[in-house]
Scaffold this active site. Structure first.
Site, PDB file in Angstrom:
ATOM      1  N   HIS A 172       0.858  -1.178   0.000  1.00 12.46           N
ATOM      2  CA  HIS A 172       0.000   0.000   0.000  1.00 12.46           C
ATOM      3  C   HIS A 172       0.898   1.233   0.000  1.00 12.46           C
ATOM      4  O   HIS A 172       2.030   1.208   0.476  1.00 12.46           O
ATOM      5  CB  HIS A 172      -0.869  -0.040   1.266  1.00 12.46           C
ATOM      6  CG  HIS A 172      -1.917   1.021   1.363  1.00 12.46           C
ATOM      7  ND1 HIS A 172      -1.637   2.325   1.728  1.00 12.46           N
ATOM      8  CD2 HIS A 172      -3.260   0.967   1.185  1.00 12.46           C
ATOM      9  CE1 HIS A 172      -2.760   3.027   1.758  1.00 12.46           C
ATOM     10  NE2 HIS A 172      -3.754   2.229   1.429  1.00 12.46           N
TER      11      HIS A 172
ATOM     12  N   ASP B 202       2.932  -4.150   7.935  1.00 10.90           N
ATOM     13  CA  ASP B 202       1.646  -3.452   7.820  1.00 10.90           C
ATOM     14  C   ASP B 202       0.539  -4.480   8.052  1.00 10.90           C
ATOM     15  O   ASP B 202       0.275  -5.326   7.204  1.00 10.90           O
ATOM     16  CB  ASP B 202       1.533  -2.828   6.425  1.00 10.90           C
ATOM     17  CG  ASP B 202       0.164  -2.219   6.138  1.00 10.90           C
ATOM     18  OD1 ASP B 202      -0.736  -2.294   7.007  1.00 10.90           O
ATOM     19  OD2 ASP B 202      -0.016  -1.680   5.028  1.00 10.90           O
TER      20      ASP B 202
ATOM     21  N   GLN C 271      -4.750  -5.108   7.003  1.00 10.86           N
ATOM     22  CA  GLN C 271      -5.721  -6.040   6.430  1.00 10.86           C
ATOM     23  C   GLN C 271      -5.700  -7.398   7.119  1.00 10.86           C
ATOM     24  O   GLN C 271      -6.493  -8.274   6.756  1.00 10.86           O
ATOM     25  CB  GLN C 271      -5.447  -6.213   4.928  1.00 10.86           C
ATOM     26  CG  GLN C 271      -5.529  -4.939   4.122  1.00 10.86           C
ATOM     27  CD  GLN C 271      -6.933  -4.347   4.087  1.00 10.86           C
ATOM     28  OE1 GLN C 271      -7.929  -5.025   4.333  1.00 10.86           O
ATOM     29  NE2 GLN C 271      -7.028  -3.059   3.786  1.00 10.86           N
TER      30      GLN C 271
ATOM     31  N   LYS D 245     -10.667  -0.378  10.494  1.00 12.08           N
ATOM     32  CA  LYS D 245     -10.903  -1.593   9.713  1.00 12.08           C
ATOM     33  C   LYS D 245     -11.304  -2.764  10.611  1.00 12.08           C
ATOM     34  O   LYS D 245     -11.699  -3.818  10.111  1.00 12.08           O
ATOM     35  CB  LYS D 245      -9.656  -1.949   8.899  1.00 12.08           C
ATOM     36  CG  LYS D 245      -9.259  -0.890   7.872  1.00 12.08           C
ATOM     37  CD  LYS D 245      -8.062  -1.341   7.067  1.00 12.08           C
ATOM     38  CE  LYS D 245      -7.485  -0.210   6.227  1.00 12.08           C
ATOM     39  NZ  LYS D 245      -8.405   0.259   5.185  1.00 12.08           N
TER      40      LYS D 245
ATOM     41  N   CYS E  27      -4.810   2.586  -3.753  1.00  9.84           N
ATOM     42  CA  CYS E  27      -3.563   3.041  -3.104  1.00  9.84           C
ATOM     43  C   CYS E  27      -2.442   2.028  -3.295  1.00  9.84           C
ATOM     44  O   CYS E  27      -1.671   1.748  -2.363  1.00  9.84           O
ATOM     45  CB  CYS E  27      -3.795   3.319  -1.619  1.00  9.84           C
ATOM     46  SG  CYS E  27      -4.914   4.698  -1.305  1.00  9.84           S
TER      47      CYS E  27
END
Length: 424
Positions: free
Chosen positions: A141, A218, A221, A244, A382
């Site tokens: 991302h 990261d 997700q 999220k 993104c």
């Protein structure tokens, strides 16, 4: 990467049926927004990779804070101040337990973008120099690309890119070969927000650590959709985004190894992040408070704490099983649509489906699906370098969560067939 080439996931019976003992219809009823209509049609929300919907308990916890407990944290001895501090620090503790870490190693912030910038400016900028390299993957991302580019520009370091295999999984041999002596930092997504690929981050971080490379994961997700045990992953930094994972916007966290937190200078200066301020010098607070200048999003974190409680009560294994079942159902039906291409065929993937229909722009497709009540994302997500690698300008993305239903999957596919006929 046409649909015919896609390897259909083969989930277990438990995954197809969902976790036993959970009434998923009752779970869905916990989310007020999912009851609304759009353009006169029942809403089918398939954009959870963008932001997750909020259960009533999160909305109520945030509302209750403002109605009954609103005060600033760590600055007052009165009852409201004590209640606010207890609620805020309580949320830190809940999130830490959810991620398998200690609360005093968890910096609360506005989300993954802030967290990665904190690492970039507080850890990387003072340490990197000309001749050093930062290793990233093709699937990152922008939040895990642009901060490192800015640091590289200021330090003279360079960016290296690890590429993907045709199915959208990471080329691990290529990644390890790229871990050369000049690489000082590795930035990697736990789960791709476009392909759904789940990277074997524990193995990758172990290999990075063996080579003296600091790893930054990261987890945006991953944390909402599967069990995350940061200690088992073995990374140096791990970032999550609250909105999220059923929480309010403007919430998130950075976990870091204690030795990094102790050595890193503050990213922002102001109140709360100090022990003593004099004009001839300042003594900074201990981590994590050293990195939490100013008034935080207290109500937001109270809401995130409620969201973490909600996810924990369901169980992340059950959530992952539910989403695997929905993914298998959606994939099976989408493969039946002529001219539809699916992107991301990794064996281990999350419930993210990027797709395109030959001869149709993704924005047109998403706009017409919206008129049918179906909310999907369209664009470059993104992730411009990844879309360039895929050889497409844009895609549509349907991202599922545990509160979606098999009936919604069928409604999505029916709407897609209708729109395809209209565009033919």
């Amino acid at each position: 990467m046409h649909g015919q080439e896609y390897s259909l996931p083969n989930p277990s019976l438990q995954a197809r049926e969902g976790a036993k003992g959970i009434d998923w219809a009752a779970v869905r009823a916990d989310f007020p927004l999912l009851r609304r209509e759009v353009h006169g049609k029942p809403l089918v929300y398939l954009d959870s990779a963008n932001t997750g919907q909020k259960p009533a308990c999160v909305i109520e916890a945030t509302d209750d804070f403002y109605r009954r407990h609103n005060a600033n944290v760590s600055r007052a001895v009165h009852a409201l101040g004590s209640e606010a501090t207890e609620a805020y620090e309580g949320a830190r503790g809940k999130l830490a337990r959810f991620l398998g870490v200690r609360g005093d190693d968890l910096v609360l912030c506005s989300g993954t973008t802030f967290a990665l910038n904190l690492v970039a400016y507080s850890w990387a900028l003072p340490r990197l120099q000309a001749g050093d390299a930062i290793l990233l993957t093709r699937m990152e991302h922008h939040a895990n690309i642009v901060p490192w580019q800015l640091v590289a520009q200021r330090t003279g370091a360079t960016i290296k890119v690890a590429e993907l295999l045709p199915d959208g999984s990471l080329d691990l041999d290529g990644l390890y070969a790229a871990m050369t002596p000049e690489v000082k930092l590795l930035g990697i997504a736990h789960v791709s927000n476009v392909l759904g690929t789940v990277n074997p981050v524990a193995t990758i971080c172990r290999e990075a650590r063996r080579r003296g490379i600091v790893s930054v994961v990261d987890g945006s997700q991953a944390a909402p959709h599967m069990p995350v045990d940061i200690a088992a992953i073995g990374c140096d930094f791990y970032a999550v985004t609250g909105h999220k994972m059923c929480g309010p916007t403007g919430t998130g966290a950075l976990w870091a190894r204690r030795e990094h937190l102790e050595a890193m200078p503050p990213f922002l200066g102001g109140g709360e992040m100090i022990k003593e301020v004099r004009f001839d010098g300042t003594v900074f607070n201990d981590p994590p408070h050293k990195f939490e200048a100013g008034t935080p999003n207290i109500a937001g974190f109270v809401g995130l704490g409620a969201g973490v409680d909600y996810l924990s009560a369901l169980g992340m294994e059950a959530i992952a099983a539910r989403e695997r079942a929905l993914l298998a159902h959606a994939t099976e039906e989408l493969l039946k649509i002529d001219g539809l291409r699916l992107y991301g065929r990794a064996k281990d993937k999350a419930a993210v489906i990027s797709f395109a229909i030959d001869g149709t722009h993704s924005h047109d497709l998403a706009t017409l699906l919206d008129l049918e009540g179906v909310a999907v994302r369209s664009g470059q997500h993104c992730a411009h370098p990844l879309l360039q690698w895929l050889g497409v300008g844009t895609t549509c993305r349907a991202s599922l969560a545990f509160y979606n239903t098999h009936e919604e999957v069928d409604a999505f596919v029916a709407a897609l067939r209708k729109v395809k006929r209209l565009l033919a």
